[in-house]
Design an enzyme around this catalytic site. Structure first.
Site, short mmCIF file in Angstrom:
data_model
loop_
_atom_site.label_atom_id
_atom_site.label_comp_id
_atom_site.label_asym_id
_atom_site.label_seq_id
_atom_site.Cartn_x
_atom_site.Cartn_y
_atom_site.Cartn_z
N CYS A 1 -19.04 5.00 9.01
CA CYS A 1 -19.30 5.60 10.17
C CYS A 1 -20.50 5.74 10.74
CB CYS A 1 -19.15 7.34 9.82
SG CYS A 1 -17.22 7.52 9.32
N LYS B 1 -18.16 14.61 18.07
CA LYS B 1 -18.01 13.58 16.83
C LYS B 1 -19.14 12.60 16.76
CE LYS B 1 -16.97 11.50 13.23
NZ LYS B 1 -16.24 11.56 11.91
N LYS C 1 -23.26 4.69 -1.06
CA LYS C 1 -23.56 6.02 -1.26
C LYS C 1 -22.97 6.50 -2.50
CE LYS C 1 -20.86 9.75 0.70
NZ LYS C 1 -20.82 10.67 1.46
N ARG D 1 -16.97 13.56 4.38
CA ARG D 1 -17.96 12.45 3.79
C ARG D 1 -17.22 11.82 2.70
NH1 ARG D 1 -22.62 16.56 2.27
NH2 ARG D 1 -20.64 17.97 2.05
N GLY E 1 -25.53 3.38 5.30
CA GLY E 1 -24.50 2.46 5.63
C GLY E 1 -23.30 3.26 5.68
N LYS F 1 1.00 -1.12 0.03
CA LYS F 1 0.05 -0.16 0.01
C LYS F 1 0.85 1.31 -0.21
CE LYS F 1 -4.27 -1.84 2.12
NZ LYS F 1 -5.12 -1.89 3.32
N ALA G 1 -35.61 9.36 3.02
CA ALA G 1 -35.96 8.17 3.17
C ALA G 1 -35.39 7.07 2.15
CB ALA G 1 -37.46 7.92 3.12
N GLU H 1 -12.92 14.71 12.65
CA GLU H 1 -13.03 14.93 11.16
C GLU H 1 -14.40 14.72 10.95
OE1 GLU H 1 -10.41 15.86 9.09
OE2 GLU H 1 -12.29 16.31 8.14
N THR I 1 -12.20 8.27 15.30
CA THR I 1 -13.39 8.54 15.94
C THR I 1 -13.47 7.45 17.37
OG1 THR I 1 -14.77 8.97 14.42
CG2 THR I 1 -16.06 8.47 15.95
C1 UDX Z 1 -20.55 10.55 7.35
C2 UDX Z 1 -20.82 12.06 7.92
O1 UDX Z 1 -21.65 12.59 6.96
C3 UDX Z 1 -19.44 12.67 7.85
O2 UDX Z 1 -19.58 14.13 8.65
C4 UDX Z 1 -18.54 11.84 9.12
O3 UDX Z 1 -17.26 12.44 9.11
C5 UDX Z 1 -18.49 10.26 8.67
O4 UDX Z 1 -19.86 9.89 8.16
P1 UDX Z 1 -20.39 9.16 5.09
O5 UDX Z 1 -20.46 8.16 5.69
O6 UDX Z 1 -19.27 9.40 4.29
O7 UDX Z 1 -20.21 10.77 6.05
O8 UDX Z 1 -21.92 9.49 4.39
P2 UDX Z 1 -22.93 10.26 4.27
O9 UDX Z 1 -23.09 11.31 2.97
O10 UDX Z 1 -23.25 10.92 5.81
O11 UDX Z 1 -23.90 9.10 4.06
C6 UDX Z 1 -23.96 8.26 4.87
C7 UDX Z 1 -25.22 7.19 4.66
O12 UDX Z 1 -26.43 7.77 4.82
C8 UDX Z 1 -25.31 6.75 3.21
O13 UDX Z 1 -25.55 5.54 3.02
C9 UDX Z 1 -26.36 7.49 2.54
O14 UDX Z 1 -27.03 7.18 1.48
C10 UDX Z 1 -27.38 7.69 3.67
N1 UDX Z 1 -28.27 8.65 3.56
C11 UDX Z 1 -27.90 10.04 3.94
C12 UDX Z 1 -29.71 8.49 3.61
O15 UDX Z 1 -30.20 7.35 3.58
N2 UDX Z 1 -30.46 9.69 3.66
C13 UDX Z 1 -29.94 10.85 4.00
O16 UDX Z 1 -30.88 11.66 4.02
C14 UDX Z 1 -28.67 11.21 3.95
#
Ligand code: UDX
Length: 431
Positions: free
Chosen positions: A260, A204, A317, A154, A257, A35, A252, A151, A122
């Protein structure tokens, strides 16, 4: 400034690249030689828009140095960031073994020069004090102050989130450490929140749990809508117009997933249980998240007559190749168990899906091949490419025009007009 970042996952690598881009010398410590070689050659390993370019530029400028050695990185650095993983254990608590191992290693290499040890992983409240204890036990002369610097990036927008943060949270019980961190973060816009260690650690978890709660709330309302003739999108649009509530992060779908939300909600609940608190709210957030994918799957199993399923979107996502805790993984597992033949397409995550399912799933190079001759189409990730896909073509290629929209990206009325039997989430008239 010279700094060290230990760990090169999303948080570590993005932070390292951004700080290097500001002109700092950044050591990045990892432990897997292959890596590290890839990173040195400019391959960020993870899929993140814009990251490869930033990595390559700072590699060329000599500001990023990847190594598996703690020396001379640690003794040269004014700030050492810990950014290793804290995955969930079977009981939901955060596995801190990597953080503690790193603390021990730091203890062995720290010099008597004042150094800030700042955790970006975290970690539950109290972890940073434990890190301090470990370092000082290994090296009683260590001249350190521990800090928590969470941090909020996303995946998919990690660079812009880091470069344009809403806030920079810096927690430490040492003013000297806070001043050092303020200096390093000076080029970044956004509000500064300086606070003590415990508050910073809590910020956090509270942030991620609040966001997850909004999503589960939306998914709970979608279940009501489905049974009552209401439309969840119209309901939440109107609810979100209340400026006290807002519409962001209240969509919705098949649930959240990623690396985090699932782990952080569980870890906060675990901390609550250890503190003797009522964690019912957090437990429900996780339960409803699971219910969201179960309910989606229930409709698929009830309504699909044939055996061939085409899936559009596999990542947890859009704009990421990450499938950790992705709804798609659970749904595919269940479909395969029930004897369905699954064909999938995703812009970035197919390699990772292949690692889990091998030849149990067919992966194809474009959306139309995925849905060709399908008895049902499932949309599980709202990639832009799917939002305005040629639906007439989709309609003409499928065997049965049954479409389950797990992210509510299509208009139910238009879908009906196109001849689809459309099933969104929480959209009663389509069920
Ligand atoms: C998240 C936090 O947003 C970020 O601040 C933190 O540092 C790490 O965790 P991330 O996991 O990268 O970031 O993705 P995020 O855009 O938050 O989406 C998380 C999940 O929620 C995805 O599966 C997304 O599809 C879902 N989601 C998001 C929903 O189902 N509905 C929503 O309205 C928003």
């Amino acid at each position: 400034m010279t700094i060290t970042v230990i760990g090169h996952g999303y948080v570590g690598l993005v932070s390292a690249c951004v700080f290097a881009d500001f002109g700092n010398k950044v050591w990045v410590i990892g432990h897997t030689p292959e890596k590290l070689d890839r990173l040195r050659s400019g391959d960020p390993i993870i899929y993140e828009p814009g990251l490869a370019e930033m990595l390559q530029e700072n590699n060329r400028a000599g500001r990023l140095i990847f190594t598996d050695q703690y020396e001379p990185a640690i003794s040269e650095s004014e700030i050492v960031f810990i950014t290793v993983g804290t995955p969930p254990k079977a009981d939901g608590s955060a596995d801190l073994s990597a953080v503690y191992k790193v603390a021990e290693n730091i203890g062995h290499h720290i010099s008597s020069k004042f150094t800030v040890i700042s955790c970006k992983s975290t970690v539950p409240v109290g972890t940073n004090l434990a890190v301090e204890k470990i370092i000082k036990k290994v090296n009683p002369k260590a001249n350190i102050a521990v800090a928590s610097c969470p941090e909020f990036l996303r995946e998919g927008s990690a660079l812009s989130d880091t470069l344009v943060p809403d806030r920079v949270v810096l927690g430490s019980n040492s003013k000297r450490a806070i001043d050092k961190l303020l200096e390093l973060h000076k080029p970044l816009p956004g509000k500064r929140v300086t606070t003590n260690l415990a508050s910073s650690e809590m910020i956090k978890y509270a942030s991620n749990s609040m966001l997850a709660t909004k999503i589960s709330f939306a998914n709970l309302i979608s279940l009501y809508c489905e049974q009552t003739g209401a439309d969840v999108e119209e309901v939440l649009d109107a609810v979100g117009m209340d400026s006290r509530i807002g519409r962001t992060f209240m969509y919705a779908g098949v649930g959240y997933g990623g690396s985090c939300f699932p782990k952080d909600v569980q870890a906060l609940a675990d901390t609550g249980k250890k503190l003797g608190l009522d964690t019912g709210l957090l437990d429900s957030v996780e339960r409803i998240n699971h219910l969201a994918r179960e309910n989606f799957l229930k409709h698929v199993l009830q309504e699909v007559k044939g055996k061939k399923i085409g899936i559009l979107g596999l990542a947890f996502k859009p704009d990421t190749d990450d499938i950790r805790f992705a709804p798609s993984v659970y749904i595919i597992e269940q479909l395969i168990k029930k004897g369905f033949t699954v064909t999938g397409y995703d812009m970035a995550a197919m390699g990772n899906i292949r690692k889990i399912f091998g030849d149990k799933i067919t992966l194809v190079e474009d959306a139309f091949s995925a849905i060709k001759d399908a008895d049902a189409v499932l949309v599980l990730t709202e990639w832009n490419e799917f939002k305005q896909i040629d639906l007439k073509k989709v309609r003409s290629l499928v065997k049965t025009p049954l479409l389950f929209d797990g992210r509510n990206i299509y208009d139910p009325i238009k879908m009906k007009e196109l001849g689809f039997t459309y099933s969104g989430v929480g959209r009663a008239d389509t069920k």
